[in-house]
Design an enzyme around this catalytic site. Structure first.
Site, short mmCIF file in Angstrom:
data_model
loop_
_atom_site.label_atom_id
_atom_site.label_comp_id
_atom_site.label_asym_id
_atom_site.label_seq_id
_atom_site.Cartn_x
_atom_site.Cartn_y
_atom_site.Cartn_z
N TYR A 196 0.85 -1.19 0.00
CA TYR A 196 0.00 0.00 0.00
C TYR A 196 0.88 1.24 0.00
O TYR A 196 2.04 1.22 0.43
CB TYR A 196 -0.93 0.03 1.23
CG TYR A 196 -0.20 0.25 2.54
CD1 TYR A 196 -0.10 1.52 3.11
CD2 TYR A 196 0.41 -0.81 3.21
CE1 TYR A 196 0.59 1.73 4.30
CE2 TYR A 196 1.11 -0.61 4.39
CZ TYR A 196 1.19 0.66 4.94
OH TYR A 196 1.89 0.86 6.11
N TYR A 224 9.76 -1.26 3.44
CA TYR A 224 9.17 0.02 3.85
C TYR A 224 9.88 1.16 3.15
O TYR A 224 11.12 1.16 3.01
CB TYR A 224 9.31 0.18 5.36
CG TYR A 224 8.55 1.34 5.96
CD1 TYR A 224 7.23 1.21 6.34
CD2 TYR A 224 9.16 2.59 6.16
CE1 TYR A 224 6.52 2.26 6.90
CE2 TYR A 224 8.47 3.65 6.71
CZ TYR A 224 7.14 3.48 7.08
OH TYR A 224 6.44 4.54 7.63
N PHE A 289 3.27 9.64 4.91
CA PHE A 289 3.74 9.02 3.67
C PHE A 289 4.41 7.72 4.06
O PHE A 289 5.40 7.73 4.82
CB PHE A 289 4.75 9.92 2.95
CG PHE A 289 5.38 9.29 1.73
CD1 PHE A 289 5.03 9.72 0.46
CD2 PHE A 289 6.31 8.27 1.84
CE1 PHE A 289 5.61 9.16 -0.68
CE2 PHE A 289 6.88 7.68 0.72
CZ PHE A 289 6.53 8.12 -0.54
N GLU A 290 3.89 6.62 3.56
CA GLU A 290 4.62 5.37 3.70
C GLU A 290 4.17 4.42 2.59
O GLU A 290 2.99 4.38 2.22
CB GLU A 290 4.44 4.72 5.08
CG GLU A 290 3.05 4.40 5.52
CD GLU A 290 2.99 3.82 6.95
OE1 GLU A 290 4.00 3.84 7.66
OE2 GLU A 290 1.90 3.35 7.33
N ILE A 291 5.13 3.73 2.03
CA ILE A 291 4.89 2.68 1.05
C ILE A 291 5.44 1.42 1.67
O ILE A 291 6.62 1.35 2.00
CB ILE A 291 5.58 3.00 -0.29
CG1 ILE A 291 5.09 4.34 -0.85
CG2 ILE A 291 5.34 1.87 -1.30
CD1 ILE A 291 5.84 4.82 -2.08
#
Length: 392
Positions: A196, A224, A289-291
């Site tokens: 996500y 991450y 903000f994080e992927i």
């Protein structure tokens, strides 16, 4: 009596040297380089920035919207958002669709603790050719758990307010932090989703990104991704680290040998933070903000850790945020080489920026950390991450 010319010259030289000395002491430093010392004397964002090394998947017809056999992997753009935040959500979507998602058409998944309005659904879907999904958070994932004492919660809020902890009196903020920490990935709508990209209302994206960031994570073995790395308010998390130490004493098997413990416990740059947080530097990835790969959150190590913290009550008796909780867990239980700084993704969440030196970026000032007050520059914890872990 007239002063001889050589004496006057020496006097003038002494005055000039004295002025120069005072300027060296009191002159303001370039805010773009504040906080950097040792091997990192300038913000790396001032240096030319290209795409990350490694395997990169490019846009193609296989990313067209609505096709069954697409090149998209099992991933989504994810937003926890209220109906009244529609305008801010449209702003964020416009930026991210323009700079990235119109090329790859990954679905958007929106979460709310109340049903979304028809207006919200119609206007967000109109912003993208990709699929939009609208999900209701189960009450058992959102409401205050039964083991939290209401009396103790009310007393704790008073203490937090005395210490001027932001949002301390907002129950919904505590609920949001807990949900983002350990509940969102348990939602049935995400049961079959692996990656996500978290997107909040009223954020900005400045740089064209021409590769599939989810495929980058998958193909290059990353867990991450972050853009901004800050210090937290120690008054909001005074017992987070003591509870963490209790947990790792009981579960030493979860500690990764290539961890980021030094980043988590540094006391050189902000000794006051380390002291107030009882051994924790308060450094964290700013998680608006994080992927990320949700397999980490679903791992036994993280689930055990979250359950320990949840029972300790700090999401309500203090103001533990998902940013420090995620960051501490990643710093302890994950291989630090699998954590990636997306330096090429220009981003702003007020009041902080990630603005790289790239021709692909428009609308932000290269190397600017903040356009707020100058004291905000000391909140930057990237130098510690670069020192202890690197820029990978």
């Amino acid at each position: 009596m007239a002063i001889a010319r050589p004496v006057r010259a020496l006097g003038l030289a002494a005055i000039v040297m004295w002025i120069f000395f005072l300027w060296q002491i009191f002159a303001p430093s370039d805010p773009r380089t504040q906080g950097y010392s040792g091997p990192y004397e300038r913000d790396p964002n001032l240096d030319p920035t290209g795409e990350p090394e490694g395997t990169l998947a490019r846009a193609s017809d296989d990313y067209a919207p609505g096709i069954k056999a697409s090149a998209r992997i099992n991933a989504t753009l994810l937003a926890l958002v209220r109906n009244e935040e529609l305008k801010g959500m449209l702003q964020s979507m416009e930026d991210l669709e323009r700079t990235w998602n119109h090329k790859f058409n990954y679905p958007w998944t929106f979460f709310n603790d109340v049903p979304f309005t028809d207006e919200f659904k119609e206007k967000t879907q109109a912003m993208t050719k990709a699929e939009c999904r609208y999900e209701l958070i189960p009450k058992e994932h959102w409401e205050m758990p039964s083991w939290i004492s209401q009396d103790l919660y009310q007393e704790s809020i008073k203490v937090l307010e005395e210490k001027k902890v932001q949002y301390a009196d907002k129950l919904s903020y505590h609920q949001m932090c807990r949900w983002n920490s350990g509940m969102f990935y348990k939602h049935p709508a995400l049961a079959d989703t692996q990656y996500y990209w978290r997107v909040e209302p009223n954020v900005h994206f400045f740089c064209d990104v021409d590769y599939d960031v989810f495929r980058y994570m998958q193909d290059n073995n990353k867990t991450y991704g972050f853009t901004i790395n800050l210090y937290d308010s120690p008054d909001s998390i005074p017992t987070l680290w003591p509870e963490t130490l209790k947990f790792i004493a009981e579960h030493p098997e979860h500690i990764h040998e290539n961890n980021a413990m030094d980043w988590l416990t540094d006391k050189v740059r902000r000794p006051d933070h380390n002291k107030k947080a009882h051994g924790y530097s308060t450094c964290h990835f700013w998680s608006n903000f994080e992927i990320a790969d949700m397999r980490f959150w679903r791992s036994k190590a993280y689930e055990d850790y979250f359950n320990h913290l949840d029972r300790a009550g700090g999401f309500f008796y203090e103001r533990w945020g998902d940013a420090p909780v995620h960051s501490v867990a990643l710093g302890l239980f994950e291989d630090s080489s699998r954590i990636h700084w997306f330096r090429d993704i220009g981003y702003q969440h007020i009041p902080f920026f990630n603005c790289p030196n790239s021709k692909k970026c428009r609308g932000c000032v290269t190397g600017r950390l903040t356009d707020g007050e100058s004291f905000l520059h000391r909140e930057d914890c990237r130098p510690n991450w670069f020192k202890y872990v690197g820029m990978g």
